[in-house]
Design a protein around this motif. Sequence first.
Motif, PDB file in Angstrom:
ATOM      1  N   GLU A 190      31.812  26.473  25.532  1.00 42.43           N
ATOM      2  CA  GLU A 190      32.574  26.693  24.301  1.00 42.43           C
ATOM      3  C   GLU A 190      32.128  27.955  23.551  1.00 42.43           C
ATOM      4  OE1 GLU A 190      32.371  23.384  21.664  1.00 42.43           O
ATOM      5  OE2 GLU A 190      33.686  24.301  20.186  1.00 42.43           O
ATOM      6  N   LEU A 214      38.234  25.246  28.683  1.00 42.90           N
ATOM      7  CA  LEU A 214      36.915  24.808  28.252  1.00 42.90           C
ATOM      8  C   LEU A 214      36.457  23.683  29.160  1.00 42.90           C
ATOM      9  CD1 LEU A 214      34.896  25.091  25.881  1.00 42.90           C
ATOM     10  CD2 LEU A 214      36.222  23.356  24.697  1.00 42.90           C
ATOM     11  N   ARG A 217      32.410  20.822  25.377  1.00 43.95           N
ATOM     12  CA  ARG A 217      32.144  21.293  24.026  1.00 43.95           C
ATOM     13  C   ARG A 217      30.643  21.449  23.831  1.00 43.95           C
ATOM     14  NH1 ARG A 217      36.633  17.960  20.500  1.00 43.95           N
ATOM     15  NH2 ARG A 217      36.250  19.478  18.898  1.00 43.95           N
TER      16      ARG A 217
END
Length: 314
Positions: A190, A214, A217
């Motif tokens: 991220e 992505l 995260r």
Amino acid sequence: MIEVTLIKKQMIAENIVSLVLASADGTRLPAFDPGSHIDLHIDNNTIRQYSLINSLDKGKTYEIAILREAGGRGGSIKLHDSLTPGSTVTISEPRNHFPLQECEHTVLIAGGIGITPILSMAQYLHSQGKSFELHYCARSDRSAAFLAEIQASPFAEHSRIYFDQQKQAFAPQTLAHRSDDSRLFVCGPEGFIQFISNTALAAGWAEERIHYELFKRSAPPASGLGQPFSMVINSSGDVINVAADETALDALVRSGYEIPCSCEQGVCGTCVLEILEGTPDHQDMFLTDKERQQNQHFTPCCSRALTPTLTLKL
Ligand code: FES
């Protein structure tokens, strides 16, 4: 769902294993476009998503590469340690949330294991004689998967490699704006994606020409926790209360509903559900701004509700 057999397994970089999968019944696997991924069912409760690398093989085999994540939720470690050639696993058909788009010039940027969809894109663009450049950032040469392949590839002259440990940092001026018909595709952690996107925006790139995927995260969403709310299931009329300290996904599973999920971070889109009434409080990074405005879907693994009730098409 497709049953596949692991036909080749090899370490290709520090903590990164390559798996080559073939259809268990000997038929050809569905062809896929660069940027596609599969869901890999590790066991009944564990699904993980991996980008497919070898789009030019047109379904003869699927190759994926998996980073062993010691601090992860255990899925990657199981795949590293338990799968052996001859093992059979279940996968989904390929899906593509990160497709290439027609343009004059494509800038491809990978951070770490984010090289997997980016390499597939580079191979495809080269095969089509398209204009592109590849930038690959990794911690070191030992941790850079597919390094030798890229250096020996026919597109090596369009590729640049950057190693953190050798202080070969990616320079922001690399993203000086190209022609208006250029597109930028970036994949990685991220923070890396944010850095590249912000740098590109500052260099004059239009937001709609920056595309990213992505994998994970850097900080989990607010764990889907917050105010309590209710969900109404339209098929059964069930009313499910979501407590302040549980996610909507947990509440659905507790009530006997089987909801496929993978990342549990609002990244992958596996758990997306359709909404008939109510307004979600989106906490995911999967739905686009347009999809959020349409108010038709939400990710129960992390999103909540702005209205007291959400009615779900389930
Ligand atoms: S499980 Fe990945 S977005 Fe919900």
